[in-house]
Design an enzyme around this catalytic site. Structure first.
Site, PDB file in Angstrom:
ATOM      1  N   PRO A  49      12.767  31.880 109.197  1.00  0.00           N
ATOM      2  CA  PRO A  49      14.084  32.340 108.812  1.00  0.00           C
ATOM      3  C   PRO A  49      14.604  31.787 107.496  1.00  0.00           C
ATOM      4  CG  PRO A  49      14.087  31.315 110.983  1.00  0.00           C
ATOM      5  CD  PRO A  49      12.867  30.886 110.254  1.00  0.00           C
ATOM      6  N   GLU A  50      14.634  32.651 106.531  1.00  0.00           N
ATOM      7  CA  GLU A  50      15.529  32.466 105.400  1.00  0.00           C
ATOM      8  C   GLU A  50      16.626  33.498 105.640  1.00  0.00           C
ATOM      9  OE1 GLU A  50      15.189  31.341 101.726  1.00  0.00           O
ATOM     10  OE2 GLU A  50      13.203  30.419 101.739  1.00  0.00           O
TER      11      GLU A  50
END
Length: 270
Positions: free
Chosen positions: A2-3
């Site tokens: 997750p960015e």
DNA sequence: CCCTGAACCTGACCGC
DNA sequence: TGCGGTCAGGTTCAGG
């Protein structure tokens, strides 16, 4: 995984399956996450989730009288799955709805978090001091310039500080700096207003592009529908140390800044 | 206040 | 096949 683009992709994917639903029950198989899941989360049972919002990399599930905050950490994911789907390793929490579906939180490294708060969510200690959203108008080169004065940290570390701006993680910090042709090691306080204008635009462009693509992902990202995810096909520098720069063909340099992998072109970036 | 490095945890991969 | 070391998308916190 997750960015910010992955978190936003997750939000868009799960929201239609969650909004308007009532939480029937919870299954907590492992509550030892970044912070332990508290007993108070049981208050969520019986409440209707009216919306799924996002602040930085936090997902906010707005319930009748409180908010569920979920952060995916380094390795977390949220998926909508059928109730009878067998549990796999690291499936730590299920949010069970009244229909045939549930929301499943999986996180091998357990750096993620699942928190319940009855305060206004933006006043939660973890959210209240966050910097602006990079894709909203209060973020600008002017903001970066003013905040950076006097700071000696490398501009890359500055960008990755969530008190400066949220949602710029290691991949997109590398990418935005390449795009704006700024050397990652340059001291934040020594960069001109003009260059911060360019940098702010590049951050927005890089994040928007990734969101449009459905989020850049590594290895086995599985999206909210359970379909195989995307691969890091469009990254210019991250993961390409030693390979040729896409602008000038010079082998890209890889170093570590604050213990994070940093890749740049020593000719294009200065 | 500013900055750096450690810490949290599991799994993949690489060299021996 | 196994073992030890290193690295991985994030963020907070302690300490200088």
């Amino acid at each position: 995984m997750p960015e910010l683009p992955e978190v936003e992709t997750t939000r868009r994917g799960i929201a239609p399956h969650v909004e308007g639903k009532i939480v029937q029950s919870l299954t907590i198989r492992q509550g030892n996450l970044r912070w332990p899941i508290t007993e108070s989360i049981q208050q969520l049972i019986g409440q209707r989730i009216s919306a799924v919002e996002r602040r930085g990399k936090y997902l906010l599930f707005i319930a009748t009288s409180g908010t569920l905050l979920v952060h995916l950490g380094m390795s977390g994911s949220l998926r909508i799955v059928p109730k009878d789907l067998p549990v796999e390793k690291h499936d730590h929490v299920d949010f069970v709805f009244g229909d045939q579906r549930l929301l499943r939180f999986n996180d091998p490294r357990r750096f993620g978090s699942v928190l319940w708060t009855t305060d206004p969510p933006l006043q939660h200690p973890l959210l209240k001091d966050l910097g602006p959203e990079p894709l909203l108008p209060d973020f600008s080169g002017h903001w970066l310039f003013e905040l950076s004065r006097g700071k000696t940290v490398p501009v890359k570390s500055f960008l990755m500080d969530s008190h400066v701006v949220v949602g710029v993680g290691n991949i997109y910090a590398n990418e935005a700096l390449f795009k704006s042709r700024i050397l990652p090691t340059r001291q934040a306080g020594k960069i001109s207003w003009q260059r911060y204008q360019v940098l702010a635009e590049c951050i927005q462009a890089v994040l928007k592009e990734a969101i449009d693509q459905g989020g850049t992902t590594l290895r086995n990202f599985v999206n909210e529908s359970g379909k195989p995810g995307y691969f890091k096909q469009q990254l210019e520098v991250y993961g390409r140390g030693g390979l040729g720069c896409n602008r000038c063909r010079t082998p890209l340099t890889e170093i570590r800044i604050a213990n994070r992998s940093t890749v740049y072109c020593r000719f294009c970036q200065h």
